[in-house]
Structure formats: structure tokens, C-alpha cells
Design a protein around this motif. Structure first.
Motif, PDB file in Angstrom:
ATOM      1  N   VAL A 115       0.862  -1.190   0.000  1.00  0.00           N
ATOM      2  CA  VAL A 115       0.000   0.000   0.000  1.00  0.00           C
ATOM      3  C   VAL A 115       0.892   1.231   0.000  1.00  0.00           C
ATOM      4  CG1 VAL A 115      -1.848   1.276   1.163  1.00  0.00           C
ATOM      5  CG2 VAL A 115      -1.743  -1.225   1.391  1.00  0.00           C
ATOM      6  N   LEU A 116       0.566   2.200  -0.867  1.00  0.00           N
ATOM      7  CA  LEU A 116       1.307   3.465  -0.883  1.00  0.00           C
ATOM      8  C   LEU A 116       0.399   4.564  -0.328  1.00  0.00           C
ATOM      9  CD1 LEU A 116       2.924   3.301  -4.457  1.00  0.00           C
ATOM     10  CD2 LEU A 116       3.676   2.224  -2.310  1.00  0.00           C
ATOM     11  N   VAL A 117       0.988   5.428   0.494  1.00  0.00           N
ATOM     12  CA  VAL A 117       0.241   6.565   1.042  1.00  0.00           C
ATOM     13  C   VAL A 117       0.953   7.839   0.592  1.00  0.00           C
ATOM     14  CG1 VAL A 117      -0.673   7.681   3.106  1.00  0.00           C
ATOM     15  CG2 VAL A 117      -0.391   5.179   3.068  1.00  0.00           C
ATOM     16  N   ALA A 118       0.262   8.645  -0.195  1.00  0.00           N
ATOM     17  CA  ALA A 118       0.848   9.885  -0.708  1.00  0.00           C
ATOM     18  C   ALA A 118       0.397  11.051   0.166  1.00  0.00           C
ATOM     19  CB  ALA A 118       0.407  10.110  -2.152  1.00  0.00           C
ATOM     20  N   VAL A 119       1.367  11.782   0.692  1.00  0.00           N
ATOM     21  CA  VAL A 119       1.100  12.869   1.640  1.00  0.00           C
ATOM     22  C   VAL A 119       1.573  14.163   0.994  1.00  0.00           C
ATOM     23  CG1 VAL A 119       1.475  13.626   4.023  1.00  0.00           C
ATOM     24  CG2 VAL A 119       1.740  11.183   3.444  1.00  0.00           C
ATOM     25  N   ILE A 121      -3.364   5.517  -1.250  1.00  0.00           N
ATOM     26  CA  ILE A 121      -4.186   6.371  -0.378  1.00  0.00           C
ATOM     27  C   ILE A 121      -3.570   7.768  -0.400  1.00  0.00           C
ATOM     28  CG2 ILE A 121      -4.984   6.764   1.992  1.00  0.00           C
ATOM     29  CD1 ILE A 121      -4.585   3.713   2.459  1.00  0.00           C
ATOM     30  N   GLY A 122      -4.403   8.778  -0.526  1.00  0.00           N
ATOM     31  CA  GLY A 122      -3.896  10.152  -0.514  1.00  0.00           C
ATOM     32  C   GLY A 122      -4.281  10.875   0.761  1.00  0.00           C
ATOM     33  N   ILE A 123      -3.301  11.559   1.363  1.00  0.00           N
ATOM     34  CA  ILE A 123      -3.591  12.465   2.486  1.00  0.00           C
ATOM     35  C   ILE A 123      -3.347  13.891   1.998  1.00  0.00           C
ATOM     36  CG2 ILE A 123      -3.091  13.142   4.856  1.00  0.00           C
ATOM     37  CD1 ILE A 123      -1.776  10.443   5.322  1.00  0.00           C
ATOM     38  N   PRO A 124      -4.416  14.660   1.790  1.00  0.00           N
ATOM     39  CA  PRO A 124      -4.208  16.063   1.433  1.00  0.00           C
ATOM     40  C   PRO A 124      -3.711  16.827   2.667  1.00  0.00           C
ATOM     41  CG  PRO A 124      -6.544  15.424   1.232  1.00  0.00           C
ATOM     42  CD  PRO A 124      -5.832  14.311   1.921  1.00  0.00           C
ATOM     43  N   VAL A 125      -2.697  17.662   2.474  1.00  0.00           N
ATOM     44  CA  VAL A 125      -2.068  18.348   3.609  1.00  0.00           C
ATOM     45  C   VAL A 125      -2.440  19.839   3.588  1.00  0.00           C
ATOM     46  CG1 VAL A 125       0.169  19.029   4.589  1.00  0.00           C
ATOM     47  CG2 VAL A 125      -0.175  16.697   3.737  1.00  0.00           C
ATOM     48  N   SER A 126      -2.687  20.368   4.789  1.00  0.00           N
ATOM     49  CA  SER A 126      -3.132  21.768   4.906  1.00  0.00           C
ATOM     50  C   SER A 126      -1.956  22.729   4.995  1.00  0.00           C
ATOM     51  CB  SER A 126      -4.014  21.929   6.148  1.00  0.00           C
ATOM     52  OG  SER A 126      -3.269  21.612   7.308  1.00  0.00           O
ATOM     53  N   SER A 127      -1.022  22.627   4.043  1.00  0.00           N
ATOM     54  CA  SER A 127       0.196  23.451   4.118  1.00  0.00           C
ATOM     55  C   SER A 127       0.088  24.738   3.299  1.00  0.00           C
ATOM     56  CB  SER A 127       1.393  22.628   3.637  1.00  0.00           C
ATOM     57  OG  SER A 127       1.154  22.129   2.332  1.00  0.00           O
ATOM     58  N   SER A 128      -1.025  24.933   2.614  1.00  0.00           N
ATOM     59  CA  SER A 128      -1.096  26.063   1.680  1.00  0.00           C
ATOM     60  C   SER A 128      -1.971  27.199   2.214  1.00  0.00           C
ATOM     61  CB  SER A 128      -1.699  25.576   0.368  1.00  0.00           C
ATOM     62  OG  SER A 128      -3.076  25.302   0.564  1.00  0.00           O
ATOM     63  N   ALA A 129      -2.023  28.276   1.469  1.00  0.00           N
ATOM     64  CA  ALA A 129      -2.882  29.412   1.828  1.00  0.00           C
ATOM     65  C   ALA A 129      -4.351  29.028   1.811  1.00  0.00           C
ATOM     66  CB  ALA A 129      -2.631  30.570   0.860  1.00  0.00           C
TER      67      ALA A 129
END
Ligand code: RP5
Length: 164
Positions: A60-64, A84-92
Motif C-alpha cells: 500500500v502506498l500513502v501519498a502525503v 491512499i492520498g492524504i491532502p495536507v493543509s500546508s497552503s494558503a
């Protein structure tokens, strides 16, 4: 033990958001690896990683990734393994950009997108995917859920005592 799950982060700045998920996999005794690979800054490394993931024993690959988060889609386009994708809250935009970039994949190339910064859910989902074909992992996931339910019921008891 060879890692079964790979957490691939677009940047090391994503790592703090990953910790709770890594702890879950440790608790479930699932071997994992963590890499820093960017779909935009190191695209050739990303392609090589995705193409060789299966033969290296990953399952399983998890893309962060944050901002215009194409990492999950790029990995998914080059491997038959579930991503699996984890969207990250690093942006404006606080991760809304990453969420839409990760979840709105075109037909034929799915990425199982969890919530923004939802590393715990990504780890549990990875364990459940492995557990579908591994009874020992499945049993550990079952026990994890049993303990989680007990914890919520204990909180319920405390609140009922507090307000009775
Ligand atoms: C994305 O850009 C990364 O996943 C990270 O969330 C964001 C910012 O990266 P840095 O500029 O902090 O390296 O690709």
C-alpha cells in the motif's frame, strides 16, 4: 521486516502531520517506510519509486502532499498497488486545494483520498487493505476498533456522570 506500507511525503515539512498515523501502524505491528519524494520537484524519483514499489514488497502506498497535490495521482498512474492520498493543509487554502487535487482523479486512476491531514485514517485504511488478505492483521484491526469503542463508551460514562 520489509516495509509493506510506504508513506511518501511531498516535503519533510509534511512530516509533523504524519506522526499519529505512523504510531497507529507501529501499534498494529505493520512495517512501513517514509520517503520524501515530490511529484513536481523530483518527478523522476517519483516515477522510479512507483514503478519499483511492488517488486520491493510494498503493498500500500500513502501519498502525503499539500498545495496542488499531484503525488497520489502520479504514483497511482504507475503502479497496480492501492494508493491512499492524504491532502495536507500546508497552503494558503488550508488544504482545500490538496483535497481537490487528490480526490478528483480522472476515471481509471483512483486514489483513496482521506480527509485533510487525516493521517490516522490513512494508516487505519492501509491496515484494513492489508488485513483483507492477512488474518493476523485483520485481527489486530478488529482489536484496535474494539479498544476504540471502549474508549468512547468510557467517555460517555464520564459525561453522563458529570451531567446527571
Ligand atoms: C507540497 O508543498 C508538499 O507536500 C508540502 O505540503 C508543500 C510545501 O512544501 P515545502 O515548501 O515546505 O517543502 O509539495
Amino acid at each position: 521486516m520489509n516495509p509493506l506500507v510506504a508513506f511518501v511525503c511531498g516535503s519533510d515539512s509534511d512530516l509533523p502531520r504524519l506522526e499519529a498515523g505512523l504510531q497507529i501502524l507501529k501499534d498494529l505491528e505493520i512495517p512501513f517506510e517514509v520517503r520524501i519524494i515530490s511529484a513536481h520537484r523530483t518527478p523522476e524519483v517519483a516515477a522510479e519509486f512507483a514503478k519499483t514499489a511492488e517488486e520491493r514488497g510494498l503493498r500500500v502506498l500513502v501519498a502525503v502532499a499539500g498545495h496542488a497535490a499531484h503525488l497520489g495521482g502520479v504514483l497511482a498512474s504507475l503502479t497496480p498497488l492501492p494508493v491512499i492520498g492524504i491532502p495536507v493543509s500546508s497552503s494558503a487554502l488550508d488544504g482545500l486545494d490538496s483535497l481537490l487535487s487528490t480526490v478528483q482523479m480522472p476515471p481509471g486512476v483512483p486514489v483513496a483520498c482521506v480527509g485533510i491531514d487525516a493521517a490516522r485514517n490513512a494508516a487505519i485504511l492501509a491496515a484494513q487493505i492489508l488485513g483483507a488478505s492477512d488474518p493476523a492483521v485483520r485481527e489486530r484491526v478488529r482489536e484496535f476498533k474494539r479498544r476504540q469503542a471502549e474508549d468512547v463508551m468510557a467517555r460517555d460514562r464520564r459525561v453522563r456522570e458529570q451531567f446527571s
